[in-house]
Design an enzyme around this catalytic site. Sequence first.
Site, PDB file in Angstrom:
ATOM      1  N   GLY A 199      28.559  15.077 -24.753  1.00  0.00           N
ATOM      2  CA  GLY A 199      28.392  13.824 -23.431  1.00  0.00           C
ATOM      3  C   GLY A 199      29.267  14.445 -22.217  1.00  0.00           C
ATOM      4  N   GLU A 249      36.711  11.385 -19.090  1.00  0.00           N
ATOM      5  CA  GLU A 249      36.361  12.603 -18.579  1.00  0.00           C
ATOM      6  C   GLU A 249      37.768  12.830 -17.308  1.00  0.00           C
ATOM      7  OE1 GLU A 249      34.983  15.553 -19.944  1.00  0.00           O
ATOM      8  OE2 GLU A 249      33.875  13.500 -21.573  1.00  0.00           O
TER       9      GLU A 249
HETATM   10  N1  B3K Z   1      35.893  18.053 -23.884  1.00  0.00           N
HETATM   11  C1  B3K Z   1      34.654  18.609 -24.473  1.00  0.00           C
HETATM   12  C2  B3K Z   1      33.560  19.048 -25.170  1.00  0.00           C
HETATM   13  C3  B3K Z   1      34.016  20.442 -24.842  1.00  0.00           C
HETATM   14  C4  B3K Z   1      33.093  20.642 -26.106  1.00  0.00           C
HETATM   15  C5  B3K Z   1      32.822  22.323 -25.885  1.00  0.00           C
HETATM   16  N2  B3K Z   1      31.881  22.569 -27.795  1.00  0.00           N
HETATM   17  C6  B3K Z   1      33.962  17.127 -23.959  1.00  0.00           C
HETATM   18  C7  B3K Z   1      35.079  16.131 -24.060  1.00  0.00           C
HETATM   19  O1  B3K Z   1      36.361  15.727 -24.791  1.00  0.00           O
HETATM   20  O2  B3K Z   1      35.918  15.043 -23.026  1.00  0.00           O
HETATM   21 ZN    ZN Z   2      37.599  14.793 -24.460  1.00  0.00          ZN
END
Ligand code: B3K
Ligand code: ZN
Length: 892
Positions: A264, A301
Amino acid sequence: MRTDTLPTISRHDYQPYPYQIEKVRLEFDLAAEQTLVRLAFRARSQDGQIHPMVLDGEDIELLEVSINGVTLTAQDYQLNEQGLTLSPQQPEFDLVLVSRCRPQDNTMLMGLYVSGQNLFTQCEAQGFRRITFFPDRPDVMARYEVVLRADATLYPYLLSNGNLLSSTLLEDGRTQAVWEDPFPKPAYLFALVAGDFDVREREIVKANGHPALLQVYCDRGDGDKTEWAMECLEHSVRWDEQRFGLELDLDRFMIVAARDFNMGAMENKGLNIFNAAYVLADAQSTTDASFHAVEAVIGHEYFHNWTGNRVTCRDWFQLSLKEGLTVFRDQEFSADMLAKGLDGAQAASARAVKRIDDVSVLRAAQFPEDAGPMAHPIRPESYQEISNFYTATIYEKGAEVIRMQHTLLGEDNFQAGIREYFKRHDGQAVTCDDFVDSMDSVYRQAKPGHSLEQFRRWYQQAGTPRVQVSLQHDPATQTATLTLRQSNAPAGIENKSTPKPPLHIPFALGMLDQQGQPLTLHLDEHQGDTLVLDFTEVEQSWTFSQIPDAPVLSLLRNFSAPVRVDYYRPDSELALLARHDTDPFARWEAAQLLASRLILSAASGRAPSAAQLATVVQTWHALVQDPVLSPAYKARILSLPSERELLEQTQPMTPRAVVQARRQLQRELGLALTPYWQELYQYLSLEQAPYSPDALQAGQRSLRNLALNYLLVAGVNTGTQLARNQYDQASNMTDRMGALSALVNYGDAQDRQDGLDDFFQRWQDNPLVLDRWFSLQATAPGTQVAQVRALMLHPAFSLRNPNRARSLIFQFCINNMQAVHTPEGYDFWAEQVIALDKLNPEISARLARVFDNWARFEPEARDPLKAALERIQAEPGLSGNVAEIVHKALTL
Ligand code: B3K
Ligand code: ZN
């Protein structure tokens, strides 16, 4: 790499990195074909001793390495496929390293890669090692200075984390930008973007009075579709200030949309990179559901800036520390946005809509995971490939575990716990235990004699607990005794002989009288409409007083814990709750249970009785006419449980029977209530305010589309005409897509083809809408494997673009149960896992997971699914990602 040789990493083997790296300087000479990376840092031994220095590196070429200015020769280091090991001679030294990577050849989309004409990075979890040699682990935190150089015409924008220090035109015609991130961060939060974009900007004043610049970047030509994203970003900043007291800590916050992206979005410090699907939105091309998804992901995010970035994970076993907490925060953000401006019951109902949607996702995705070969606690004990552990358990169940702490502490104490967490750990890489310690310190103070000690088991135990309920009413003493019994069976590959101790389950409960009026609960010194029971033993009872007649239980209100509840009660009681429960979640749940019972009994070959059907129809009749319910809530309560949720409850799983039985009930409800669906449809067609994705309008549209679906599925003649008109006259994508999907799913062949052709003509130049065109066909009841294969030959199809692969192949394998559960369907699935694995193992492993629970299916599915898994496993050169999934699936 083969499974048997893939190392398993265990949580208990954690060792701190022996060196500290305070500051990193990175220089990039960027080009799509090859990029040169120069890395420089000073390393200091943590304990003053000399240790070997292990630097991860994958798929990159080492050009030069020097220590304290002296170039090393091949004898001075060890280089293999996993990286570079140096043998320094001092405990403190300067390292310089030059390497090369090839963005254009990077089909995995991890590390530095090309999307369209632009360059993007993705580093979480282990992508930084595909950019340069480095200790690519979350507990090595450093401050970064980044110098980017690239062709000024191809890459007019050069972005990285933090603040822009300078931007200059070089003599050779290239541009150079220098960025500095003032906050120490692990390598997984590093990002760079180079390319040409449309940019939307907004200046805001933060709660502390300082200005900040918000920017949203997207492909040239898409700039008119970023207004909503900017709105959502500003709402996120405000919400985090107001509800959590957390401020934006940078002068500039950037979001960049990428067409090719594995998931995402990504929370890189100050430079979030997003799948374009979660940035771009306008009424014409975007559904209400997507507007809300954009809001949720932008919030998610942004909220990571504190929960994830300022305080990060010590190791990847702690992933839920940031993901569970941040999902909880984004869920609350979305709920608050839905309830904005409302109060009392209306606000509760608006928030319940979000809760219902989240619980539906949990049940459809996480419950099956917890009952299959990939079951793991929210803090796993081991893994082979960390990218396989970005799971519904880590995210969604992780959020439920945070929510339970919120329920136990209450909002004020929970916020005090959050403040304590940042006071203790700001700037650190920590563990889930550290988080619970902070919460526990507040809990112990607020509730003397209590602690979160037992609660911690939620971090250790996999599997969905079952709670059995029984009730005894004594008219003589006017008491009702509730007994709860929990069982926590071993999950997945866990040792079946180890008994599991009981969990601390906050169990929210209400009671109604036989007329549906709410009862006030009296328990010891507590009283209220809803009480949250501290359910901590295997079996526990509570006696409520002042209850003259046998009550109707309203169980697990607001879904206060991620458990399954077993309680036998007659349909009439569920019908009563569906009409009268004051807890909107439990009310919805009662209606769902009523419908599920009927569908599941039909799916197992027992035709429902006339009385059973009549109860469902009467309940739906009452609900469709209820004048008080909000449209969004009504759309949820009048919908049938999803095929996936239903399938999960069959044993063995009988997908085709479930689809047919669900469809049959849809038809019955469509027919029995035709005039009401028509009336509802007409009534909701009157409103013609300018488009807004707000809760009221979105609710009206979803209810209207639901009514349309009931009319079409029942074969009501006028339904088709209504759908055609709605499609033609639609002023927004929700209406257009609602009509088209009703026609494609329930209309005749001609309507279906006309609609799809027209839609393609209108939207062929918009990749996100074209994804919907593929999905719609992938999931349509008539679609067979041959048609999916034909669509894969369409010029617009590409296996390399994750969104496109998901829209056609994943949608077919996940949501077209009738067609995929055939010998050709299973062959197709295995073939696509293998094909995708050659390009993008992370995405392929997701597809491999679609049938990792093969053993729970009926025999005619089980054997061919097992054979398909074996075929995948036998494929030479299989990635570690897919190998781990297939191995676990087959060794259960
Ligand atoms: N932290 C990222 C996810 C990354 C996944 C990598 N395979 C997106 C999120 O959870 O905000
Ligand atoms: Zn996350």
